[in-house]
Motif scaffolding. Structure first.
Motif, PDB file in Angstrom:
ATOM      1  N   LYS A   1       0.833  -1.206   0.000  1.00 46.30           N
ATOM      2  CA  LYS A   1       0.000   0.000   0.000  1.00 46.30           C
ATOM      3  C   LYS A   1       0.866   1.254   0.000  1.00 46.30           C
ATOM      4  CE  LYS A   1      -1.445   1.998   3.635  1.00 46.30           C
ATOM      5  NZ  LYS A   1      -2.000   2.326   4.928  1.00 46.30           N
TER       6      LYS A   1
ATOM      7  N   ARG B   1       2.368   1.730  -3.406  1.00 45.50           N
ATOM      8  CA  ARG B   1       1.303   2.051  -4.372  1.00 45.50           C
ATOM      9  C   ARG B   1       0.806   3.479  -4.210  1.00 45.50           C
ATOM     10  NH1 ARG B   1      -1.348   0.632  -8.976  1.00 45.50           N
ATOM     11  NH2 ARG B   1      -3.538   0.275  -8.658  1.00 45.50           N
ATOM     12  N   LEU B   2       0.851   4.004  -2.976  1.00 45.00           N
ATOM     13  CA  LEU B   2       0.398   5.379  -2.738  1.00 45.00           C
ATOM     14  C   LEU B   2       1.513   6.398  -2.941  1.00 45.00           C
ATOM     15  CD1 LEU B   2      -1.931   4.917   0.381  1.00 45.00           C
ATOM     16  CD2 LEU B   2      -2.577   5.176  -2.011  1.00 45.00           C
TER      17      LEU B   2
ATOM     18  N   ALA C   1      -4.517   0.113  -1.457  1.00 38.78           N
ATOM     19  CA  ALA C   1      -3.570  -0.157  -2.533  1.00 38.78           C
ATOM     20  C   ALA C   1      -4.285  -0.312  -3.874  1.00 38.78           C
ATOM     21  CB  ALA C   1      -2.757  -1.407  -2.219  1.00 38.78           C
TER      22      ALA C   1
ATOM     23  N   LYS D   1      -5.755   3.171  -4.787  1.00 37.00           N
ATOM     24  CA  LYS D   1      -4.811   4.283  -4.644  1.00 37.00           C
ATOM     25  C   LYS D   1      -5.385   5.443  -3.832  1.00 37.00           C
ATOM     26  CE  LYS D   1      -1.878   3.683  -8.663  1.00 37.00           C
ATOM     27  NZ  LYS D   1      -1.296   4.352  -9.813  1.00 37.00           N
TER      28      LYS D   1
END
Length: 162
Positions: free
Chosen positions: A51, A54-55, A118, A121
């Motif tokens: 996560k 992904r962010l 994730a 987003k």
């Protein structure tokens, strides 16, 4: 993996595993619940890292390691409750199972939240079940301690002053 790290990990497993198994057995803590919780903690740590990347965050092994250390240290909570109960002659098995159950639910909630964040987003606010549980246990233990102090003093006006 480097040979020193491998040896350290093997030594750690060799020394810690029998101690924890004995301790959980001695304290009558459900080992299956501990195993499930441990697996969920590992999954949550991995998904938390995914996560984060992904962010837009950078993969940070140090943060991951501290997260794992904090999760492992959380296992001291049911052990502490069970040790206190054993020392005082109480049966806290139901309370310990309840605490473990809440920890399992909290990890499951965190896994779902991390995956959702994730996948989409977006950063979601987390509901911190563990902090609420810790505060509740702390308050209850404080009440028990205050009751014991009042009983020792033989009065009902005992206060702890800062």
């Amino acid at each position: 993996m480097e040979p020193i790290k491998e040896r350290f990990i093997e030594l750690f497993k060799f020394l810690l595993y029998p101690i924890t198994i004995f301790m959980f057995d001695y304290l009558k803590i459900d080992q299956n619940m501990i195993e499930v919780l441990s697996i969920l903690m590992a999954i949550d740590s991995v998904l938390g890292g995914i996560k984060s990347v992904r962010l837009g965050g950078k993969w940070n092994f140090s943060v991951l390691l501290w997260g794992i250390v904090l999760k492992i240290s959380l296992l001291f909570l049911p052990v502490t409750l069970a040790l206190m109960a054993k020392a005082l002659g109480y049966e806290f098995e139901i309370l310990v199972k309840l605490v473990l159950g809440l920890m399992i639910v909290s990890e499951g909630y965190s896994i779902v939240t991390n995956y959702y964040s994730a996948k989409n987003k977006i950063k979601l606010d987390k509901f911190d079940v563990i902090s609420l549980m810790l505060q509740s246990i702390r308050n209850r233990l404080k009440k028990i301690a205050m009751t014991a102090v009042k009983e020792i003093e033989g009065q009902n006006d005992c206060e702890i002053k800062k």
